[in-house]
Design a protein around this motif. Structure first.
Motif, PDB file in Angstrom:
ATOM      1  N   ALA A  91       0.800  -1.224   0.000  1.00 17.84           N
ATOM      2  CA  ALA A  91       0.000   0.000   0.000  1.00 17.84           C
ATOM      3  C   ALA A  91       0.837   1.280   0.000  1.00 17.84           C
ATOM      4  N   ASP A  92       2.172   1.171   0.063  1.00 14.68           N
ATOM      5  CA  ASP A  92       2.972   2.396   0.138  1.00 14.68           C
ATOM      6  C   ASP A  92       3.565   2.752  -1.222  1.00 14.68           C
ATOM      7  N   HIS A  93       4.285   3.883  -1.244  1.00 12.58           N
ATOM      8  CA  HIS A  93       4.793   4.417  -2.509  1.00 12.58           C
ATOM      9  C   HIS A  93       5.904   3.567  -3.106  1.00 12.58           C
ATOM     10  N   PHE A  94       6.414   2.599  -2.381  1.00 10.15           N
ATOM     11  CA  PHE A  94       7.463   1.726  -2.884  1.00 10.15           C
ATOM     12  C   PHE A  94       6.893   0.382  -3.329  1.00 10.15           C
ATOM     13  N   SER A  95       5.592   0.351  -3.613  1.00  7.87           N
ATOM     14  CA  SER A  95       4.914  -0.903  -3.952  1.00  7.87           C
ATOM     15  C   SER A  95       4.423  -0.912  -5.396  1.00  7.87           C
ATOM     16  N   ILE A  96       4.419  -2.119  -5.959  1.00  6.98           N
ATOM     17  CA  ILE A  96       3.905  -2.380  -7.303  1.00  6.98           C
ATOM     18  C   ILE A  96       2.887  -3.506  -7.181  1.00  6.98           C
ATOM     19  N   VAL A  97       1.711  -3.315  -7.755  1.00  7.81           N
ATOM     20  CA  VAL A  97       0.671  -4.346  -7.743  1.00  7.81           C
ATOM     21  C   VAL A  97       0.315  -4.675  -9.187  1.00  7.81           C
ATOM     22  N   ILE A  98       0.404  -5.952  -9.553  1.00  8.60           N
ATOM     23  CA  ILE A  98       0.083  -6.378 -10.913  1.00  8.60           C
ATOM     24  C   ILE A  98      -0.859  -7.576 -10.835  1.00  8.60           C
ATOM     25  N   THR A  99      -2.029  -7.458 -11.456  1.00  4.35           N
ATOM     26  CA  THR A  99      -2.992  -8.558 -11.447  1.00  4.35           C
ATOM     27  C   THR A  99      -2.834  -9.390 -12.715  1.00  4.35           C
ATOM     28  N   LEU A 100      -2.865 -10.720 -12.534  1.00  3.02           N
ATOM     29  CA  LEU A 100      -2.506 -11.630 -13.625  1.00  3.02           C
ATOM     30  C   LEU A 100      -3.464 -12.805 -13.804  1.00  3.02           C
ATOM     31  N   THR A 101      -4.581 -12.851 -13.077  1.00  2.00           N
ATOM     32  CA  THR A 101      -5.377 -14.081 -13.056  1.00  2.00           C
ATOM     33  C   THR A 101      -6.371 -14.207 -14.210  1.00  2.00           C
ATOM     34  N   HIS A 102      -6.754 -13.094 -14.856  1.00  2.28           N
ATOM     35  CA  HIS A 102      -7.833 -13.078 -15.849  1.00  2.28           C
ATOM     36  C   HIS A 102      -9.203 -13.327 -15.213  1.00  2.28           C
ATOM     37  N   ASP A 103      -9.271 -13.443 -13.902  1.00  2.00           N
ATOM     38  CA  ASP A 103     -10.541 -13.665 -13.206  1.00  2.00           C
ATOM     39  C   ASP A 103     -10.954 -12.351 -12.546  1.00  2.00           C
ATOM     40  N   PRO A 104     -12.007 -11.695 -13.055  1.00  2.02           N
ATOM     41  CA  PRO A 104     -12.407 -10.404 -12.488  1.00  2.02           C
ATOM     42  C   PRO A 104     -12.718 -10.463 -11.001  1.00  2.02           C
ATOM     43  N   ARG A 105     -13.184 -11.602 -10.530  1.00  5.33           N
ATOM     44  CA  ARG A 105     -13.529 -11.714  -9.111  1.00  5.33           C
ATOM     45  C   ARG A 105     -12.289 -11.570  -8.229  1.00  5.33           C
ATOM     46  N   ILE A 106     -11.135 -11.934  -8.778  1.00  5.38           N
ATOM     47  CA  ILE A 106      -9.880 -11.810  -8.029  1.00  5.38           C
ATOM     48  C   ILE A 106      -9.188 -10.494  -8.365  1.00  5.38           C
ATOM     49  N   ASP A 107      -9.018 -10.252  -9.671  1.00  2.00           N
ATOM     50  CA  ASP A 107      -8.263  -9.067 -10.093  1.00  2.00           C
ATOM     51  C   ASP A 107      -8.938  -7.769  -9.658  1.00  2.00           C
ATOM     52  N   ASP A 108     -10.239  -7.681  -9.877  1.00  2.00           N
ATOM     53  CA  ASP A 108     -10.934  -6.427  -9.562  1.00  2.00           C
ATOM     54  C   ASP A 108     -10.881  -6.107  -8.073  1.00  2.00           C
ATOM     55  N   MET A 109     -10.938  -7.137  -7.245  1.00  2.00           N
ATOM     56  CA  MET A 109     -10.878  -6.905  -5.808  1.00  2.00           C
ATOM     57  C   MET A 109      -9.522  -6.321  -5.411  1.00  2.00           C
ATOM     58  N   ALA A 110      -8.463  -6.860  -6.012  1.00  2.00           N
ATOM     59  CA  ALA A 110      -7.125  -6.337  -5.738  1.00  2.00           C
ATOM     60  C   ALA A 110      -6.980  -4.911  -6.269  1.00  2.00           C
ATOM     61  N   LEU A 111      -7.494  -4.664  -7.468  1.00  2.00           N
ATOM     62  CA  LEU A 111      -7.364  -3.342  -8.074  1.00  2.00           C
ATOM     63  C   LEU A 111      -8.165  -2.294  -7.315  1.00  2.00           C
ATOM     64  N   MET A 112      -9.353  -2.648  -6.871  1.00  2.00           N
ATOM     65  CA  MET A 112     -10.174  -1.705  -6.109  1.00  2.00           C
ATOM     66  C   MET A 112      -9.413  -1.179  -4.899  1.00  2.00           C
ATOM     67  N   GLU A 113      -8.694  -2.066  -4.228  1.00  2.00           N
ATOM     68  CA  GLU A 113      -7.924  -1.651  -3.052  1.00  2.00           C
ATOM     69  C   GLU A 113      -6.668  -0.904  -3.462  1.00  2.00           C
ATOM     70  N   ALA A 114      -5.922  -1.464  -4.431  1.00  2.00           N
ATOM     71  CA  ALA A 114      -4.638  -0.873  -4.818  1.00  2.00           C
ATOM     72  C   ALA A 114      -4.793   0.543  -5.354  1.00  2.00           C
TER      73      ALA A 114
END
Length: 317
Positions: free
Chosen positions: A224-247
């Protein structure tokens, strides 16, 4: 996740606390090709014990010979130049025309405060700058909001310490394995998360922390900090979107999502339907990676790392 820089600083601090007066050697300038980048460090004792590296070994050997032979005064920091002639380049294994400028400083009890501050910055994920005065040998520190590059002046040095970029990969598939390999080789810290324990159980990538759990919780806790990178790779919106909403609502430096242009358009529609602010949505980089025509997992991983490199270099100029 440990880094070489952390090992060097911890060992140096322990030697100082034990009264062993270690030497800290830092590459402060390089002209032409260099075997190690500016900022690389080596800590050593007069008995030959050392940690870190500055070259393939020859520069280290020369420094130890000078220290053990008493050729270097211990009173104040000094800069030594390597590569002043073709003969010396050949002897030291430096590239033709290359020059290294190495700062040498013998440390003691008075250096414990800045060493403690540097160690805290790395482990607590914030940045500090060390300011070294060559005329006095005294180091002071101060917090800075972002990483700054080493700066050498005639009578001083400014050196930044802080965390590595942490990459959280959402999805433990083959692409994550290839991406983790490249990222580790480029000195990123890598974490992998997946809601599916079966995917984590089948992980065949490098030895990195594998985190099972809800992706929004994992992002909140680890990326969650400025030194972080988040990349979603599952192709499953139920997983990726949840991570992206937070990130997208954090200070993460880079947020990317795998998928085609069409997939990305649908993802953006879903994010807007969830009433995420446009300024947050604008932080998303999708499709992730530079458009180099990549198809295979390794090619896609190369495209992603190329984009990260391009962005980091642009930010430093």
């Amino acid at each position: 996740m440990r880094t070489l820089e952390l090992d060097i600083l911890e060992r140096t601090r322990q030697w100082c606390a034990d009264g062993r007066s270690p030497w800290l050697c830092t590459i402060v300038q390089a002209v032409g090709s260099s075997p190690r980048p500016v900022g690389s460090m080596l800590a050593c004792l007069a008995d030959g014990e050392l940690v870190g590296s500055l070259s393939g070994g020859c520069v280290e050997e020369d420094l130890l010979e000078r220290i053990q032979g008493g050729a270097l005064a211990a009173s104040l920091p000094r800069v030594i130049e390597y590569g002043v002639s073709p003969e010396e380049n050949e002897k030291l294994g430096l590239p033709c025309g290359g020059r290294l400028y190495v700062l040498l400083q013998q440390l003691g009890d008075a250096d414990l405060p800045w060493l403690d501050a540097a160690l805290a910055a790395i482990t607590q994920r914030h940045c500090i700058e060390r300011h070294l005065d060559f005329d006095t040998g005294i180091s002071t520190t101060g917090e800075v909001p972002h990483f700054t590059h080493l700066a050498l002046r005639e009578t001083s040095l400014r050196q930044c310490f802080g965390p590595r970029m942490r990459m959280l990969l959402v999805g433990a598939g083959q692409l994550a394995q290839s991406l983790a390999e490249l990222a580790l080789a480029m000195d990123y810290e890598v974490l992998v998360t997946d809601t599916r324990q079966a995917m984590l159980d089948q992980w065949m990538g490098p030895d990195v922390p594998l985190l099972q759990g809800m992706p929004d919780d994992i992002v909140r806790e680890h990326a969650a900090d400025h030194f972080s990178i988040v990349i979603t790779l599952t192709h499953d919106p139920r997983i990726d979107d949840m991570a992206l909403m937070e990130a997208l609502q954090t200070d993460a430096w880079y947020i990317g999502a795998l998928g085609s242009v069409r997939t990305t358009e649908k993802r953006l529609q879903r994010l807007r339907a969830l009433e995420l602010e446009e300024r947050a949505i604008a932080k998303l980089r999708a499709p992730v990676g530079l458009p180099i025509g990549s198809k295979t997992p390794l090619e896609i991983a190369v495209a992603i790392m190329a984009e990260l490199t391009q962005l980091r270099r642009a930010a430093s100029t």
